[in-house]
Scaffold this active site. Structure first.
Site, PDB file in Angstrom:
ATOM      1  N   SER A   1       3.274  -4.260  -4.072  1.00 30.18           N
ATOM      2  CA  SER A   1       3.269  -5.626  -3.548  1.00 30.18           C
ATOM      3  C   SER A   1       1.933  -6.338  -3.718  1.00 30.18           C
ATOM      4  CB  SER A   1       3.663  -5.639  -2.068  1.00 30.18           C
ATOM      5  OG  SER A   1       2.617  -5.149  -1.268  1.00 30.18           O
TER       6      SER A   1
ATOM      7  N   LYS B   1      -2.047  -5.900   3.142  1.00 33.16           N
ATOM      8  CA  LYS B   1      -1.635  -7.258   2.799  1.00 33.16           C
ATOM      9  C   LYS B   1      -2.823  -8.211   2.952  1.00 33.16           C
ATOM     10  CE  LYS B   1       2.806  -6.666   1.991  1.00 33.16           C
ATOM     11  NZ  LYS B   1       2.674  -5.211   1.798  1.00 33.16           N
TER      12      LYS B   1
END
EC number: 3.4.21.88
Length: 240
Positions: A161, A199
């Site tokens: 990701s 993230k």
């Protein structure tokens, strides 16, 4: 490796099926694990399904089938054991408000630029949040030129990701341990005191957005009470 909360849910489902012949409802599971919402149960069941412990059967109410049971799920007394939320090393506590135990300090640095040892604390998800291993597995040597002050630890990346930020599956990310971060920083974020993910942090009013660097993944927007910062990315190690 299952998290304590995943183990507790699997234990509860197994005992309820043994007692009544049917799986518990989502409300019963939520109450048994002292969760605030059923979304946490959905995440736990999905994780157990992905790891091959549960199977959901389509078009049937309460259709959960236990496929296999790890030894840790079956206590000698057969009792359901409750627990307090447990999290990644760097934030694992007996109660959410307690401070984390100190991590191993970086060793062997000097003014001449000698390499220092950083503890590798496990794995971190760059994708769907997964549990990180809480114990030190090994160390990795780094030049102090790449590190600022403070305590550091490393995590092995699992997932894709963050590929557009140059972070690939299998990379080692070096994290400076801290509980605050600026918007735009790439952080280790702990969600619901249970799951860890790597993230980019964005602040949206009173909410926190955890942003992937891959258009295939959605940005998660969460309340500040659901997210705890465990550290900020400061360096990356890749083997070829």
């Amino acid at each position: 490796m299952l998290t304590r909360k995943q183990l507790d849910l699997l234990r509860f489902i197994q005992q309820r099926m043994r007692e009544t012949g049917v799986p518990p409802s989502f409300d019963e599971m939520k109450d048994a694990l002292d969760l605030k919402s059923k979304s946490g149960i959905h995440r736990l069941i999905t994780a157990l399904e992905e790891r091959g412990f549960l199977r959901r059967l389509p078009n049937r109410a309460r259709a959960i089938e236990v496929i296999r049971i790890p030894d840790a799920v079956v206590p000698p007394s057969g009792e359901v054991v409750r627990f307090t939320p447990s999290v990644v090393e760097g934030g694992r506590t007996a109660a959410p408000a307690a401070k984390a135990a100190p991590m191993p300090s970086s060793l062997g640095s000097d003014d001449n630029g000698r390499s220092i040892s950083i503890p590798v604390m496990g794995r971190i998800a760059a994708g769907t949040p997964i549990s990180a291993i809480q114990s030190q597995s090994r160390t990795v040597a780094m030049s102090p030129d790449f590190l600022a002050g403070g305590e550091h630890y490393a995590l092995e990346v699992r997932g894709d990701s963050m590929i557009e930020a140059g972070i690939l599956d299998g990379d080692l990310v070096v994290i400076r341990r801290q509980d605050t971060a600026n918007t735009g920083d790439i952080v280790v974020a702990l969600i619901d005191d249970e799951e860890a993910t790597l993230k980019r942090l964005r602040r949206r009013g009173s909410s926190i957005a955890l942003e992937a660097a891959n258009p295939a993944y959605e940005t998660r927007v969460l309340g500040p009470d659901r997210v705890r910062i465990q550290g900020r990315l400061v360096s990356l190690i890749r083997k070829y």
